[in-house]
Structure formats: C-alpha cells, structure tokens
Scaffold this motif. Structure first.
Motif, short mmCIF file in Angstrom:
data_model
loop_
_atom_site.label_atom_id
_atom_site.label_comp_id
_atom_site.label_asym_id
_atom_site.label_seq_id
_atom_site.Cartn_x
_atom_site.Cartn_y
_atom_site.Cartn_z
N ILE A 192 -2.83 -0.84 -9.55
CA ILE A 192 -3.62 -0.44 -8.39
C ILE A 192 -4.72 0.51 -8.87
N GLN A 252 -0.70 9.10 -3.39
CA GLN A 252 0.40 8.31 -2.80
C GLN A 252 -0.03 7.67 -1.48
N ARG A 297 -2.29 4.46 -2.04
CA ARG A 297 -1.97 3.44 -3.03
C ARG A 297 -1.85 2.04 -2.44
N TYR A 340 2.02 -1.75 -3.72
CA TYR A 340 2.86 -0.90 -4.57
C TYR A 340 4.29 -1.43 -4.64
N THR A 373 4.71 0.03 -11.01
CA THR A 373 3.30 0.11 -10.64
C THR A 373 2.55 1.10 -11.52
N VAL A 399 -0.88 3.13 -11.36
CA VAL A 399 -1.97 3.54 -10.47
C VAL A 399 -3.04 4.25 -11.30
N TRP A 453 7.46 8.71 -5.67
CA TRP A 453 7.27 7.82 -6.81
C TRP A 453 8.63 7.54 -7.43
N ASP A 455 6.96 4.11 -12.66
CA ASP A 455 5.57 4.15 -12.20
C ASP A 455 4.74 5.00 -13.15
#
Length: 201
Positions: free
Chosen positions: A24, A38, A41, A45, A50, A52, A76, A80
């Motif tokens: 993302i 957050q 996102r 997600y 993920t 980011v 999270w 991640d």
C-alpha cells in the motif's frame, strides 16, 4: 487474451508484489494536519502481510501541542512493515506562551510558565524512515510570561504599577501569552503591557 485472470498460473492481486505480500503506497501531495497512517491504509490491508509506504511531498503538521503531526496508529500485526519517505516537513505545534504577571497597589502576580511544544511523530509500531530530503521537528516551547513590578517614590501619588508582557508562542504556531494587568486606586500611573506574539516556523 480476453482479460480473464487465471488463478494458480501466476496471476497477482492488484496490490500484491511478486512474493504475495500486499503493498500500500500512500502519497501526500498537499499540506495535511494530524495524519494517521493506520486510518489511511485502506481496505486492501491484510494483517501481518502488508508493506505500507508513506511518501510525503508536502507539509504534515499538528493543530495542537498535544496532538502529533504524524502517527503510525496501534493496530498493526507482526509481519507488517511501515516505511516513511519524507521529502518535505513534519512539524509539531508549538507551546503557548505564558501569561504576563500583574501588579496592583497591594500585590504582585508572577508570570506563568510557557507550555511545552508537541512531538512531530508518534511511533507505536516499528518503522523505517528515510529523511534525506526532509525535516522532522518538534514544536518549540512557549516563552514564559514576564514578571510584574510595583514602585513607590515618596508619597502615595508617586506609586507606579507595571504589568508584564506575555511570553511568545513556540515555533510551530504556538499562541502568544496574554498580557498582565496593572491597576491601583492610589497610583498615578498604571503601565499596561502587551500580549506575546504567536510563534512561527
């Protein structure tokens, strides 16, 4: 040939990299306040799978000293990753200046302390930050309010009271402190002061 996606033969999710992870990318192109990674996102997600990437090309700032300009958020999952590529500025709000002291013929009041400046980033999950082309700044503390004074030269009509100026606001648009007051029924001169100026970047 007709645009079908055939699962199991190398097709990929629109937001997936070659390893099957979701990527993302969030790009900030115009100034924004109190940005939460957050919260921005999006629906693609996947917890623990993920990557980011936040690319900042503008000014991220906070609107109060107790609010962070940028925050990761807390929801999270292990696995991640968050990467921040800051090409511009992330700036916290400055503290407010303290009020100036006041004086009258019977008492003096000290100036108030200035408020603390805010934090530029709140990190609640591990991140990688590339700040090569940008700056990350906490807000400056507000200036303390000045003291007050009372003088008496000879007889009562010579009494003069002085109030103090308010402290200046901290860098990051902190507000200036209020001016103190000067009063006294027996005073021939009550000298008022001025409020502090707001802080600037």
């Amino acid at each position: 040939m007709f645009g079908y996606r055939i699962l199991g033969l190398g097709g990929s999710h629109p937001n997936r990299g070659g390893g099957g992870r979701v990527t993302i990318t969030l790009t900030i192109s115009s100034d924004v306040n109190n940005y939460d990674i957050q919260a921005n996102r999006g629906g693609t997600y996947e917890a623990g799978n993920t990557d980011v990437i936040l690319i900042n090309n503008a000014h991220i700032k906070s609107t109060a000293a107790n609010t962070h300009a940028l925050q990761t958020g807390t929801s999270w999952t292990s696995g991640d990753t968050i990467t921040i590529d800051n090409n511009s500025s992330i700036t916290a709000d400055g503290g407010n200046g303290g009020a100036g002291g006041s004086a009258n013929s019977t008492s003096l009041t000290a100036g108030s302390a200035g408020g603390a400046g805010g934090f530029g980033i709140s990190i609640n999950y591990p991140v990688s930050i590339d700040n090569t082309g940008g700056t990350i700044s906490g807000g400056g503390g507000g200036g303390g309010g000045g003291g007050s004074a009372y003088t008496a030269s000879g007889k009562t009509p010579d009494i003069t009271t002085y109030s103090a100026g308010g402290g200046g606001g901290g860098a990051g648009t902190g507000q200036g402190g209020a001016a103190g007051s000067a009063s006294g029924s027996n005073s021939n001169s009550n000298i008022q002061s001025h409020p502090g100026a707001a802080g600037t970047l």
